[in-house]
Design a protein around this motif. Structure first.
Motif, PDB file in Angstrom:
ATOM      1  N   LEU A 330      17.350 -41.750   3.846  1.00  0.00           N
ATOM      2  CA  LEU A 330      18.502 -40.848   3.842  1.00  0.00           C
ATOM      3  C   LEU A 330      19.646 -41.444   4.645  1.00  0.00           C
ATOM      4  O   LEU A 330      19.449 -41.948   5.752  1.00  0.00           O
ATOM      5  CB  LEU A 330      18.131 -39.493   4.431  1.00  0.00           C
ATOM      6  CG  LEU A 330      19.236 -38.439   4.313  1.00  0.00           C
ATOM      7  CD1 LEU A 330      19.228 -37.833   2.921  1.00  0.00           C
ATOM      8  CD2 LEU A 330      19.102 -37.354   5.356  1.00  0.00           C
ATOM      9  N   ASP A 331      20.832 -41.374   4.073  1.00  0.00           N
ATOM     10  CA  ASP A 331      22.046 -41.896   4.703  1.00  0.00           C
ATOM     11  C   ASP A 331      23.142 -40.852   4.508  1.00  0.00           C
ATOM     12  O   ASP A 331      23.142 -40.131   3.509  1.00  0.00           O
ATOM     13  CB  ASP A 331      22.416 -43.221   3.996  1.00  0.00           C
ATOM     14  CG  ASP A 331      23.795 -43.724   4.366  1.00  0.00           C
ATOM     15  OD1 ASP A 331      23.886 -44.458   5.347  1.00  0.00           O
ATOM     16  OD2 ASP A 331      24.756 -43.400   3.664  1.00  0.00           O
ATOM     17  N   THR A 332      24.059 -40.745   5.447  1.00  0.00           N
ATOM     18  CA  THR A 332      25.251 -39.885   5.394  1.00  0.00           C
ATOM     19  C   THR A 332      25.082 -38.615   6.225  1.00  0.00           C
ATOM     20  O   THR A 332      24.152 -37.832   6.016  1.00  0.00           O
ATOM     21  CB  THR A 332      25.650 -39.489   3.965  1.00  0.00           C
ATOM     22  OG1 THR A 332      25.929 -40.643   3.185  1.00  0.00           O
ATOM     23  CG2 THR A 332      26.898 -38.602   3.984  1.00  0.00           C
ATOM     24  N   GLY A 333      25.989 -38.438   7.181  1.00  0.00           N
ATOM     25  CA  GLY A 333      26.098 -37.187   7.922  1.00  0.00           C
ATOM     26  C   GLY A 333      25.345 -37.130   9.229  1.00  0.00           C
ATOM     27  O   GLY A 333      25.449 -36.142   9.962  1.00  0.00           O
ATOM     28  N   ILE A 334      24.568 -38.156   9.553  1.00  0.00           N
ATOM     29  CA  ILE A 334      23.732 -38.104  10.753  1.00  0.00           C
ATOM     30  C   ILE A 334      24.584 -38.342  11.998  1.00  0.00           C
ATOM     31  O   ILE A 334      25.276 -39.354  12.108  1.00  0.00           O
ATOM     32  CB  ILE A 334      22.601 -39.136  10.666  1.00  0.00           C
ATOM     33  CG1 ILE A 334      21.599 -38.727   9.578  1.00  0.00           C
ATOM     34  CG2 ILE A 334      21.883 -39.287  12.006  1.00  0.00           C
ATOM     35  CD1 ILE A 334      20.567 -39.782   9.254  1.00  0.00           C
ATOM     36  N   ARG A 335      24.498 -37.392  12.927  1.00  0.00           N
ATOM     37  CA  ARG A 335      25.263 -37.499  14.171  1.00  0.00           C
ATOM     38  C   ARG A 335      24.398 -37.259  15.404  1.00  0.00           C
ATOM     39  O   ARG A 335      24.908 -37.267  16.522  1.00  0.00           O
ATOM     40  CB  ARG A 335      26.415 -36.481  14.179  1.00  0.00           C
ATOM     41  CG  ARG A 335      27.455 -36.679  13.092  1.00  0.00           C
ATOM     42  CD  ARG A 335      28.266 -37.947  13.282  1.00  0.00           C
ATOM     43  NE  ARG A 335      29.352 -38.031  12.306  1.00  0.00           N
ATOM     44  CZ  ARG A 335      29.228 -38.547  11.089  1.00  0.00           C
ATOM     45  NH1 ARG A 335      28.043 -39.031  10.694  1.00  0.00           N
ATOM     46  NH2 ARG A 335      30.253 -38.598  10.255  1.00  0.00           N
ATOM     47  N   SER A 336      23.101 -37.005  15.214  1.00  0.00           N
ATOM     48  CA  SER A 336      22.231 -36.773  16.373  1.00  0.00           C
ATOM     49  C   SER A 336      20.790 -37.091  16.013  1.00  0.00           C
ATOM     50  O   SER A 336      20.427 -37.184  14.832  1.00  0.00           O
ATOM     51  CB  SER A 336      22.319 -35.312  16.853  1.00  0.00           C
ATOM     52  OG  SER A 336      21.584 -34.471  15.999  1.00  0.00           O
ATOM     53  N   GLY A 337      19.968 -37.237  17.055  1.00  0.00           N
ATOM     54  CA  GLY A 337      18.545 -37.448  16.822  1.00  0.00           C
ATOM     55  C   GLY A 337      17.879 -36.252  16.178  1.00  0.00           C
ATOM     56  O   GLY A 337      16.904 -36.400  15.432  1.00  0.00           O
TER      57      GLY A 337
END
Length: 419
Positions: A330-337
């Motif tokens: 999954l790629d896109t939108g991740i901003r935290s653990g």
């Protein structure tokens, strides 16, 4: 009545514990960053507007990017109880090898324009952290130099199929010879998306000095000093580097690529083969039937088709349908653990970070990338402990509910546990 007394000097001294001042300004600003958003704030302050907006922006009205971030905000966690999480294991297996964390660094273009250390910083930081690094076709460091920066770690290569096929074929051969273990065949970029921030900033490669850029550079002299006193920008593939970003992309990309191109490149590549930019269940199924090693659910960070599907929304049904047959990234939108943990719980085998990595790079070069990885790794571990799951394999759909701001008209809700 509360009895009061004059404090004794010895009692005051016990309270006066001053933190030692760190005289290193880079270390001081990076240690103050506790989240990826903190790194973004530092990056914006230290980077010229055109370069920052190239990283931070997306296509048209930036709806896809905004929705992709909001999708992770709109979740509810469901902790287990009474499980021993005095220690948790964040290691995982992906594409035939191991990773110390359930995330790696995604491919990014024009990276040395963000900060002069560019892909060298990303590759070396990833190698030290034990996670994979992905070099973009439009990267500003050669395949061979990335290998030198990360000689013992896992290097992946992201491929655009260009109008001049021999360029793409040559890149495949060079990546294989350099020992890159996975190829990411990208399918979501037939032409460049309408990245309006870049157009408004007049962003070009190389940057052009204008009245606007000079004024913007005045409070950021260190960026221009780094840019003007280091090696000339070098692309992994393009020999012609002049023009706007959109012009460069449109000259390199080929809107005619099809499944025959995929088959041709796949025959050439000796390692693991993933397809990046999958945005429908039907295409994911088709690729699984073709036997690819992984599909990467991605809308290119919202930088191509605006209002494209949100990968995190797509994840549960893709996992149910093909999760046993092919690995899902999954790629896109991740901003935290916590975002990463949620993705793993809903069926992703692995995740990739793009902007989060670049914010760290702009905030402090290689040390900033180290800080990005440190923040995310700490948040992954903390979220797992609070969910009381000791390993990534223990995560499952029972731990996450997707809450949706969007509903499809004329369609019954098909995703379970979505409110």
């Amino acid at each position: 009545m509360v009895q009061r007394q004059i404090p004794r000097p010895s009692e005051l001294l016990e309270l006066m514990k001053f933190k030692k001042i760190d005289l290193d300004p880079k270390r001081r600003r990076l240690s103050s960053a506790l989240t990826i958003e903190d790194l973004r704030t530092i990056a914006k302050r230290r980077t010229p507007a055109a370069a920052f907006d190239y990283t931070d922006g997306a296509a048209e009205r930036e709806i896809s990017m905004r929705r992709s971030v909001e999708a992770f905000e709109d979740i509810e966690f469901h902790p287990s109880i009474l499980n021993d999480v005095s220690s948790v294991d964040t290691t995982t297996q992906i594409l035939g090898g191991s990773s110390a964390q359930p995330f790696g660094i995604a491919p990014t273009g024009f990276t040395r324009l963000m900060q002069t250390e560019g892909e060298i910083a990303g590759a070396s930081a990833a190698g030290e952290a034990g996670i994979p690094f992905t070099l973009s076709t439009l990267g500003t460091t050669s395949i061979e130099h990335v290998k030198e920066a990360n000689p013992l770690g896992r290097n992946w290569f992201q491929l655009y199929v260009m109008r001049q096929r021999e360029i793409s074929y040559g890149l495949v051969e060079r990546a294989a010879e350099a020992g890159f273990d996975t190829l990411f065949f990208t399918v979501d970029t037939p032409v460049a998306g309408a990245r309006l921030r870049d157009s408004r900033n007049g962003f070009s490669i190389p940057p052009q000095l204008s009245l606007g850029t000079v004024v913007n550079a005045i409070p950021r002299p260190w960026w221009w000093w780094d840019f003007l006193t280091t090696a000339k920008l070098e692309f992994a593939s393009l020999s012609e580097t002049g023009g706007t970003v959109g012009e460069l992309l449109n000259s390199a990309m080929d809107p005619s690529i099809d499944f025959e191109d995929l088959a041709e490149i796949r025959k050439m590549w000796p390692g693991k083969f993933a397809v990046k930019g999958v945005q429908t269940l039907e295409d994911a199924k088709k690729l699984a039937d073709l036997g690819v090693d992984a599909v990467v659910l991605s809308n290119h960070g919202g930088r191509q088709l605006d209002r494209a599907p949100v990968p995190f929304h797509l994840l549960p049904e893709v996992s149910r349908e093909i999760g046993k047959d092919v690995e899902i990234i999954l790629d896109t939108g991740i901003r935290s653990g916590a975002d990463i943990v949620a993705a793993i719980a809903l069926g992703a085998d692995f995740t990739m970070i793009g902007r989060a990595y670049l914010y760290g790079l702009m905030a402090g070069g290689k040390e900033g990338v180290d800080r990005t990885i440190e923040i995310l790794a700490s948040q992954v571990e903390q979220t797992m402990k609070l969910l009381q799951v000791p390993t990534l394999a223990d995560l499952g759909p029972q731990h996450v509910t997707q809450l949706s701001r969007l509903t499809r008209l004329g369609e019954e809700e098909s995703r379970p546990r979505v409110l």
